[in-house]
Write a protein that holds these residues in place. Structure first.
Motif: not given
Length: 191
Positions: A171-191
């Motif tokens: 889930i974290i890996e997929r969320l990281s990809l979505v954030c990258k594609n959406e140009e959203a800078d979200i810390q990994e702890e929040i993910l």
């Protein structure tokens, strides 16, 4: 377009986790090119809520040439939420159409019944009769979170596919990809 729809997997490769399941489905659908008469005509896809059952059903329908997520107006694909349409009359109406030949250049008609455990007992009995008399061009995809509510005889006529929920790491890996594609800078702890 909402993020869940924008990032809904459209191929087996896009699905996260479930490697053995994806390999099984790939082998089953690989028969389309060599021995199409050997593909299952009724799939029972089970697993907990939100794990990707309906998504897998749509991917199977895509492989069968009846579903396209960007413009799904294919008359050879019917998706029904059995929580809303659960009576015997709905299933009788569906059964009256399964013998119709596919339209256009499609080789199949696919009926995806989501939350199939919500069907009444009479509707399940009517569906069972349809499964016993399914023509070679018709494929049923039954999705449920609660397979124990289905008649045993109904389950026995299906190829069972169990979808496991994604792991926290997946889930974290997929969320990281979505954030990258959406140009959203979200810390990994929040993910």
């Amino acid at each position: 377009m909402t993020l869940p729809n924008k990032y809904r997997p459209e191929t087996l490769e896009d699905m996260i986790g479930n490697q053995t399941l994806k390999e099984t489905v790939s082998v089953l659908l690989g028969r389309l090119d060599t021995n199409p008469e050997e593909i299952p005509h009724t799939f029972l896809i089970t697993g907990p809520s939100g794990c990707g059952k309906t998504t897998l059903g749509r991917i199977i329908a895509t492989k069968l040439g009846t579903y396209n997520s960007t413009h799904n107006n294919n008359p050879n694909f019917t998706e029904m939420d059995s929580a809303d349409f659960r009576g015997i009359d709905v299933i009788r109406s569906l059964r009256s159409r399964i013998h119709l030949s596919p339209l256009g250049d499609s080789a199949y008609r696919v009926y995806l019944l989501d939350e199939v455990h919500q069907l009444s007992r009479d509707a399940q009995e009517a569906l069972l009769k349809g499964l016993e008399d399914t023509p070679s061009h018709t494929v049923f995809i039954l999705c449920t979170t609660d397979p124990q509510k289905l008649k045993t005889t109904l389950k026995q006529r299906c190829t069972h596919l169990e979808v496991a929920p994604a792991t926290p790491e997946e889930i974290i890996e997929r969320l990281s990809l979505v954030c990258k594609n959406e140009e959203a800078d979200i810390q990994e702890e929040i993910l």
